[in-house]
Design a protein around this motif. Structure first.
Motif, PDB file in Angstrom:
ATOM      1  N   TYR A 203       0.843  -1.200   0.000  1.00 41.52           N
ATOM      2  CA  TYR A 203       0.000   0.000   0.000  1.00 41.52           C
ATOM      3  C   TYR A 203       0.877   1.249   0.000  1.00 41.52           C
ATOM      4  CZ  TYR A 203      -3.279   3.527   1.747  1.00 41.52           C
ATOM      5  OH  TYR A 203      -4.027   4.664   1.922  1.00 41.52           O
ATOM      6  N   ASP A 204       1.870   1.266   0.841  1.00 41.66           N
ATOM      7  CA  ASP A 204       2.786   2.417   0.909  1.00 41.66           C
ATOM      8  C   ASP A 204       3.550   2.602  -0.398  1.00 41.66           C
ATOM      9  OD1 ASP A 204       2.001   2.892   3.511  1.00 41.66           O
ATOM     10  OD2 ASP A 204       3.689   1.788   4.397  1.00 41.66           O
ATOM     11  N   ALA A 205       3.800   1.485  -1.097  1.00 45.51           N
ATOM     12  CA  ALA A 205       4.542   1.526  -2.362  1.00 45.51           C
ATOM     13  C   ALA A 205       3.628   1.827  -3.547  1.00 45.51           C
ATOM     14  CB  ALA A 205       5.260   0.202  -2.583  1.00 45.51           C
ATOM     15  N   GLY A 206       2.335   1.956  -3.309  1.00 40.03           N
ATOM     16  CA  GLY A 206       1.403   2.273  -4.386  1.00 40.03           C
ATOM     17  C   GLY A 206       0.959   1.075  -5.199  1.00 40.03           C
ATOM     18  N   LYS A 207       1.272  -0.143  -4.727  1.00 37.96           N
ATOM     19  CA  LYS A 207       0.867  -1.350  -5.444  1.00 37.96           C
ATOM     20  C   LYS A 207      -0.566  -1.751  -5.105  1.00 37.96           C
ATOM     21  CE  LYS A 207       5.511  -3.448  -5.571  1.00 37.96           C
ATOM     22  NZ  LYS A 207       5.556  -3.882  -6.974  1.00 37.96           N
ATOM     23  N   VAL A 208      -1.027  -1.306  -3.952  1.00 36.71           N
ATOM     24  CA  VAL A 208      -2.362  -1.635  -3.449  1.00 36.71           C
ATOM     25  C   VAL A 208      -3.105  -0.341  -3.148  1.00 36.71           C
ATOM     26  CG1 VAL A 208      -3.573  -2.536  -1.415  1.00 36.71           C
ATOM     27  CG2 VAL A 208      -1.758  -3.893  -2.490  1.00 36.71           C
ATOM     28  N   THR A 209      -4.368  -0.273  -3.526  1.00 34.63           N
ATOM     29  CA  THR A 209      -5.181   0.892  -3.217  1.00 34.63           C
ATOM     30  C   THR A 209      -6.170   0.546  -2.112  1.00 34.63           C
ATOM     31  OG1 THR A 209      -6.974   0.392  -4.785  1.00 34.63           O
ATOM     32  CG2 THR A 209      -5.047   1.620  -5.634  1.00 34.63           C
ATOM     33  N   ALA A 210      -6.572   1.545  -1.350  1.00 34.82           N
ATOM     34  CA  ALA A 210      -7.519   1.314  -0.258  1.00 34.82           C
ATOM     35  C   ALA A 210      -8.866   0.836  -0.792  1.00 34.82           C
ATOM     36  CB  ALA A 210      -7.684   2.595   0.560  1.00 34.82           C
ATOM     37  N   GLU A 211      -9.281   1.373  -1.927  1.00 31.68           N
ATOM     38  CA  GLU A 211     -10.580   1.005  -2.486  1.00 31.68           C
ATOM     39  C   GLU A 211     -10.623  -0.459  -2.904  1.00 31.68           C
ATOM     40  OE1 GLU A 211     -13.757   2.475  -5.927  1.00 31.68           O
ATOM     41  OE2 GLU A 211     -11.761   3.375  -5.814  1.00 31.68           O
ATOM     42  N   ARG A 212      -9.624  -0.903  -3.645  1.00 29.50           N
ATOM     43  CA  ARG A 212      -9.585  -2.301  -4.076  1.00 29.50           C
ATOM     44  C   ARG A 212      -9.354  -3.218  -2.876  1.00 29.50           C
ATOM     45  NH1 ARG A 212     -11.482  -6.460  -6.622  1.00 29.50           N
ATOM     46  NH2 ARG A 212      -9.968  -7.840  -7.627  1.00 29.50           N
ATOM     47  N   ALA A 213      -8.533  -2.758  -1.928  1.00 30.86           N
ATOM     48  CA  ALA A 213      -8.273  -3.551  -0.727  1.00 30.86           C
ATOM     49  C   ALA A 213      -9.567  -3.781   0.052  1.00 30.86           C
ATOM     50  CB  ALA A 213      -7.245  -2.856   0.157  1.00 30.86           C
ATOM     51  N   LEU A 214     -10.374  -2.738   0.171  1.00 31.18           N
ATOM     52  CA  LEU A 214     -11.636  -2.860   0.894  1.00 31.18           C
ATOM     53  C   LEU A 214     -12.589  -3.811   0.176  1.00 31.18           C
ATOM     54  CD1 LEU A 214     -13.475  -2.061   3.217  1.00 31.18           C
ATOM     55  CD2 LEU A 214     -14.154  -0.041   1.898  1.00 31.18           C
ATOM     56  N   GLU A 215     -12.604  -3.747  -1.142  1.00 30.96           N
ATOM     57  CA  GLU A 215     -13.458  -4.645  -1.922  1.00 30.96           C
ATOM     58  C   GLU A 215     -13.082  -6.103  -1.671  1.00 30.96           C
ATOM     59  OE1 GLU A 215     -14.689  -5.580  -6.583  1.00 30.96           O
ATOM     60  OE2 GLU A 215     -13.176  -4.060  -6.119  1.00 30.96           O
ATOM     61  N   ILE A 216     -11.788  -6.395  -1.745  1.00 27.71           N
ATOM     62  CA  ILE A 216     -11.321  -7.772  -1.567  1.00 27.71           C
ATOM     63  C   ILE A 216     -11.497  -8.232  -0.127  1.00 27.71           C
ATOM     64  CG2 ILE A 216      -9.240  -9.221  -1.534  1.00 27.71           C
ATOM     65  CD1 ILE A 216      -8.291  -7.673  -4.017  1.00 27.71           C
ATOM     66  N   PHE A 217     -11.132  -7.381   0.818  1.00 30.59           N
ATOM     67  CA  PHE A 217     -11.234  -7.727   2.235  1.00 30.59           C
ATOM     68  C   PHE A 217     -12.687  -8.000   2.610  1.00 30.59           C
ATOM     69  CE2 PHE A 217     -11.087  -7.066   6.822  1.00 30.59           C
ATOM     70  CZ  PHE A 217      -9.843  -7.561   7.179  1.00 30.59           C
ATOM     71  N   THR A 218     -13.584  -7.147   2.127  1.00 37.80           N
ATOM     72  CA  THR A 218     -15.003  -7.315   2.424  1.00 37.80           C
ATOM     73  C   THR A 218     -15.537  -8.605   1.820  1.00 37.80           C
ATOM     74  OG1 THR A 218     -15.324  -4.915   2.495  1.00 37.80           O
ATOM     75  CG2 THR A 218     -17.293  -6.266   2.191  1.00 37.80           C
ATOM     76  N   ASP A 219     -15.147  -8.901   0.596  1.00 36.10           N
ATOM     77  CA  ASP A 219     -15.610 -10.119  -0.067  1.00 36.10           C
ATOM     78  C   ASP A 219     -15.114 -11.355   0.682  1.00 36.10           C
ATOM     79  OD1 ASP A 219     -17.051 -11.521  -1.891  1.00 36.10           O
ATOM     80  OD2 ASP A 219     -15.733 -11.161  -3.596  1.00 36.10           O
ATOM     81  N   SER A 220     -13.862 -11.313   1.163  1.00 36.41           N
ATOM     82  CA  SER A 220     -13.338 -12.442   1.932  1.00 36.41           C
ATOM     83  C   SER A 220     -14.099 -12.605   3.244  1.00 36.41           C
ATOM     84  CB  SER A 220     -11.843 -12.244   2.218  1.00 36.41           C
ATOM     85  OG  SER A 220     -11.067 -12.379   1.044  1.00 36.41           O
TER      86      SER A 220
END
Length: 238
Positions: A203-220
């Motif tokens: 995330y800090d390196a810009g490889k992961v975005t908060a929006e996509r992370a939330l989508e995946i985390f929520t789906d899991s």
């Protein structure tokens, strides 16, 4: 039956783009956990968790869950290795590969314990099948950095110790399920923290975005709840 709104649309409604980021000084992991409190409670109140807590879960239902969970671990090994094969970062690739090896140990132990010889011979329920497909799709998607695969497995690694804390693992008696609760819902398990560190770095390196992370985390998280509720509800005294 009403068709469900797409997950990304629901997230957009609940979390407008201007607010879909951790607060200043807040880690991505804490942000994702904070955004999914309702799903955590749903997992706690699920048929499986309440069934083992009250000691009333039908042994047949427990066995069916565990056989499917064994296959989930088998398929997870493939998913972790798939992500490793896609990673261009040597450190991340090695972590993904070593984690795949660890999960291989899980399913081999489970297959022996549950006398499973052939994965193809197990008929998965809808919840388990969808959960496996969810993480596999992320690992195979060229648009998702391999670190998103780590994120997809973080809810499982973080939720189970939390569930143990909530129901009193290590302190209370759950009848025939006591040993299973203490081993699998271990309050002191902190393996998820390593997952979180890799995702935070991405995330800090810009490889992961908060929006996509939330989508995946929520789906899991939704997948965890659905799998827990795939067993029949029971009722028993506390």
């Amino acid at each position: 039956m009403r068709s469900a709104l797409p997950l990304i649309f629901l997230i957009t409604l609940l979390c407008p783009s201007t607010h879909c980021n951790p607060r200043e000084g807040q880690s991505l992991a804490d942000y994702l956990w904070e955004q999914t409190t309702e799903l955590q409670e749903q997992a706690l109140n699920s048929n499986f968790i309440q069934g083992v807590k009250q000691g009333c879960l039908d042994p047949t239902q427990f066995g069916a869950f565990m056989v499917q969970d064994s296959v989930y671990c088998y398929e997870a090994t493939v998913t972790w290795q798939t992500a490793a094969d896609r990673s261009l970062n040597a450190t991340v690739r090695e972590f993904l590969k070593s984690t795949a090896d660890s999960w291989k140990g899980y399913w081999e132990w489970l297959y022996e314990a549950w006398h499973i010889k052939n994965t193809e011979g197990i008929h998965l329920g809808e919840a388990a099948a969808k959960y496996i497909s969810h993480s596999r799709a992320i690992a195979e998607n060229a648009a998702d950095a391999p670190e998103y695969t780590i994120l997809a497995f973080t809810p499982c690694a973080k939720l189970w110790p939390w569930l143990g804390q909530q129901i009193g693992s290590g302190e209370k008696d759950f009848g025939v399920y006591t040993s299973w609760v203490e081993e699998n819902l271990d309050c002191f398990s902190e393996g998820y923290k390593v997952y979180q560190d890799y995702v935070q770095w991405a995330y800090d390196a810009g490889k992961v975005t908060a929006e996509r992370a939330l989508e995946i985390f929520t789906d899991s998280m939704r997948s965890e709840v659905a799998f827990f509720n795939s067993v029949e509800k029971c009722s028993g005294g506390e």
